[in-house]
Enzyme design. Structure first.
Site, short mmCIF file in Angstrom:
data_model
loop_
_atom_site.label_atom_id
_atom_site.label_comp_id
_atom_site.label_asym_id
_atom_site.label_seq_id
_atom_site.Cartn_x
_atom_site.Cartn_y
_atom_site.Cartn_z
CE LYS B 204 -57.55 73.25 -2.13
NZ LYS B 204 -58.64 73.87 -2.91
CB VAL B 205 -55.65 71.10 4.84
CG1 VAL B 205 -56.46 69.86 5.23
CG2 VAL B 205 -54.17 70.77 4.82
#
Lengths: 308, 308, 308, 308, 308
Positions: B204-205
């Site tokens: 997740k970014v």
């Protein structure tokens, strides 16, 4: 697989290791085009961690895929492939048995402000992924050197008990060292010696310059000059000597991206000096595959030739 | 449950994981309205820890009750629900089997003066609560980054051995980074790549801007320009590439509260760029439930459509 | 013992806990004059650690003897007695089964210069001494908050696995907070919420003032004002809401020594606001026993009455 | 092997040790030309770690090979050979049973900026390599002294339980000490006494000068003067007294490279003062082997003669 | 051995301890000339660690030999002998069963620049050496106080589980305290109380002066004055009260070397105030043995007499 006399001789240096560890050293030494010669070329791909993905792989985008590096190492007939956890996990099953792997178990990155690394893999990981060795970086001279050495000690003991080999990247840096010091001959030989004292089976250092850095060491080097100091081969010989008089395997990194000629010259110097080979990353996977294979073939050719 | 061809293909990327972990990845990928497509929408509710209860839930007081979020995720047909220990404990039995859960095992808060997080959950907790994965935040670049990475390494190893999946929130911050740097394209791709190297199954970014932050990287990006850099979809594609050439799942957070239009545009960019979906918290649970369900339905609609 | 409908309802909030922990929560909730009502009065005696023996016990020297507090709690018909290791050890056998005990497992003192506590008891201690719960203090906002939270996490996991309940004292302090901030409504609600997220069964906070401290929170509180903010009962209701919408038990400390009237007013506010009770130390054991029993009886009377 | 009366007497000092540890002490005391006399000469080779390979071995390049030192110790008829992990591993199998070995389990180096050492070996290593003892350095007075002592405590307990002996190098340094202080008589005796209190079987200190360093100690030394303070033998006697009135073995290091005459004089002083022998590294392996053997033979000759 | 009524009564205070710990407390309380009286005189010999060997033993060189102290304690008819690891190891077998021993498991020294101690012994050591108790020093108020308390907590839990008693040396020092503060009555009582709260069976503090140090405490002491504050006996009574109203054993150290008269006066004050005895080191073993035995006999005589 019948071991060569040379490899048998090398294994005899590691007289305190268990048969499992000896077998894994043998697998690395008998693999690929240099199998049995006592010389090695190893592919390390930890630049994504150290410098980021684009700086590592944008010049040759096929290399973003972890499978690329397994293939490159196999096709080129190298001795082993070294990489961090995720890179190994992404191909370990497909290429199981195709090439010995070295799990790089600690890593730094370009966003760090300290001369340290994070432990990012374990001996258990290496075992479940079928690796032959763990790889660990120490920074002799860093404010964190003792912690790094203690981490290495614990992991090396566990690895040896599990029949794995231990490869140590020994890169001096820290408050007492400037850029000249980090690759000076006395410091490089000292770093290699410390890795040997820590129980490394294979030692990786940078090729040394002809600088002597520590004042306390200058007197010694004046009194007992290193023969052929001006030549890389002479300096390599000194580092080899620092590795238990040549009774530990020592390989040299290729450094920053260089020309084909400079790479070949370096391999010639390592070979002539009695070093056990090269560990080359960026200079191979950042070129188009055909070029990389040609370069590796040429380097391997040097190591297959006579050392003198 | 018959896995879709797409999901089978994705599972093949994770060739070193055990069947338990693959099954949990499959559960997440096959769940809800996007089940089987390889795209995901995940509901994360850790804002109470990060920003406090009122800033998180006062706009929609029904959301103070942990059961609200389970219900929202189930009704909206999402792929998974992620939250810290207490939030999961408060509904895990009632909603057992109704939606895959991700136990967020570390947490920060707005009263902190350091760029670090506390470990607030364990793999054992995830197992006893029937979770499919653990979620862990790293801050690449922080003074605490190596400790965080080492905590992640330990917990990820334990999670994988127990058949759980590992979701990594990779949020760059620290002394070398300013606000521009934290979401710059090179930094975002680097953060995603490091999560992949650490062995994350799902990364997740934040959606990257078109800034290139590190001087050392600028040369690379000039020499090998990112196609379609001005468009979110082009930047997403670069981040996807940094995730092992697209062989790791990567989802993007929704960011601060935005308009419906901006949310839809973001999902379109993620989808067009080949990202695997959205992880949206505040923008859903802070709206009245009917509005949130409509928004999620619309976003899911985007991901069900053609990617180009 | 037949559980009341109210207690059964409360136990249903803790749906992820094992029967052992539920039984211990039930023991506390069914004990004493408030048994079965869902309201509690708890006697805590950790002031000797916090302020020293004379400041704690000189006003009523009988209280130097640890047995005094067991007796006080039993005679007053309280729900539980909480104290550090030595205090519990000194009476646990004599009063075994007479009153549920909470082992306070960390402690600070007036000679400390840091906002931290020492772990001074263990889950094993709690078990061998027949306690129903462990009590742990966190200082959200302190430089040591993450370490404290990690200690709590470990001990809470161990306690829950052993069938004990977990009581968390959540007292905000640290570099971002001044004296106003430590008891401001937003901070108090935040502290209570964090304890809930950490998995606490019973949360102890101080009664909040009507201040809103964090700039980032002010906008929220302006947009969604707390009803009845000027009254303690309104502020209590907000804290209760922050505890999972009222699905976690929350009790409030009595604060520094106050008049009987102020104590009664506080209990009325807690009760009217939906809080689960009071945890009162100094204001009881520093008075002569007869006075203390009368005060406790009066407070219990409030909690037995209608909530508003 | 029949133990000498002297060795039996020495073993009786170690009345709390198990037979395994006593046997290993006996092996060291009965080995070589001084076997049975209660005097010892030990070869330590940790200078490669401390000063680097060239400063250690360039004067006599044969000494780069770890086997050289085993051979030197065996040929000279010494009592034991002490070295770090790598050095022992490189010869432990070839020379198994030929000479008692002491695994030096912590190490420092010339690139360090702190007065600390890294743990670089373990009790398990010592056992698998057939060592008779572990060797550990403490720096009394260092900012890290308590951590070093706690590491020693743990390893010594483990070593004793496994039937190994414990040799402690006690080298005072740190913020309260200057160069004079590090070898002052009061400090040296104090360092030796602390090693004895930590449970060392054999204590290694530097030969003391006649300085008295601590102000707090001067009064004592004026009131109870050390007899024969001006002579090394008198100072040695005081250090021996500080080792439980002579009931612990204490050996003295040879110091920096000295002349043959100075080395002989030192051995005479140690012997006359009742010390248990010498531990000599650089002064032996940096000379040609024949010279080293002659020197060691002469020193052994002194220790075989009458002590007065 | 038939326990006296007094000792049976004291054992009843420790109602949560297992029979093993009670038996060891009984062994100490029933030993020697004060056996059965509830009063104790204990010989502690950790001065070699704290001040060095010469400052400790040069005034009476026979005391360099660890056996001297066992003999002194036995001949004088004391209750117990306390010392660090090496001192106990050197005589534990010879004097097995002759005198209860207390293994002092942490130690500081005069070369330290921090207010901390190193852990230098373990519960396992205490068990293998036949000790009746462990002894541990805490420095309430030190920057390291929480770490020391946590070490104590762990070792005390382990000791109690193994049937050993726990003796705590509670010596206040640190940034908030000056020399007056370290022995002020409020601080001394506080230190004793904290040891009791930590679960100590026997508490050792210094005899308090009549100073009140903490501003926050002054009001209390003015409102509830300590009776007979000007007399040592009055101050002792206050400390005893702080030890759970007299339900924990508390002994007082002899302080720096004093005259026979001052020592006798101190014992009289301790006895009159209800303290449980003296723990006297330097003032005994630094005198010739005959003098020491006479002094100890006289002190014992005081404790055998009536307390008033």
């Amino acid at each position: 697989m019948k071991l060569s006399r040379k490899v048998k001789d090398i294994l005899s240096w590691y007289e305190s290791d268990n048969p499992g560890t000896k077998a894994n050293l043998a697998r690395i030494l008998m693999e690929g085009k240099l199998g049995g010669t006592g010389r090695m070329v190893i592919l390390p791909v930890d630049q994504g961690f150290e410098h980021g993905p684009a700086r590592s792989f944008a010049p040759n985008p096929a290399a973003y895929d972890p499978r690329y590096h397994f293939e490159l190492a196999v096709e080129a007939g190298l001795n082993a492939y070294a990489a961090p956890l995720g890179m190994i996990e992404a191909g370990a099953s497909t290429y199981a048995g195709a090439i010995p792997t070295i799990l790089k178990v600690n890593s730094s990155n370009s966003l760090s402000t300290t001369k340290d690394q994070a432990v990012t893999g374990s001996v258990s990981d290496a075992l479940r992924l079928g690796c032959s060795a763990i790889g660990f970086t120490i920074y002799p001279g860093s404010e964190y050197q003792f912690e790094m050495m203690e981490e290495l000690r614990e992991m090396a003991e566990e690895a040896k008990a599990a029949g794995l080999a231990v490869v140590v990247w020994s890169y001096p840096r820290g408050p007492m060292l400037d850029k000249v010091g980090e690759t000076a001959l006395d410091i490089c030989a000292y770093a290699a010696h410390m890795a040997a004292l820590m129980g490394a089976h294979i030692i990786k250092v940078k090729p040394p310059t002809d600088a002597i850095f520590l004042d306390a060491a200058k007197k010694t080097y004046e009194k007992s000059p290193v023969p052929n100091l001006a030549e890389l081969s002479g300096r390599i010989t000194h580092v080899v000597q620092a590795c238990f008089g040549g009774r530990r395997l020592v390989v040299f990194s290729g450094g920053e991206s260089g020309t084909v000629d400079s790479m070949m010259a370096m391999a010639r110097g390592i070979h002539a000096g009695g070093g056990n080979g090269s560990i080359i990353g960026r200079n191979t996977f950042q070129r188009p595959k055909a070029e990389a294979l040609q370069l590796l073939s040429d380097i391997i050719g040097i190591y297959k030739g006579p050392a003198a």
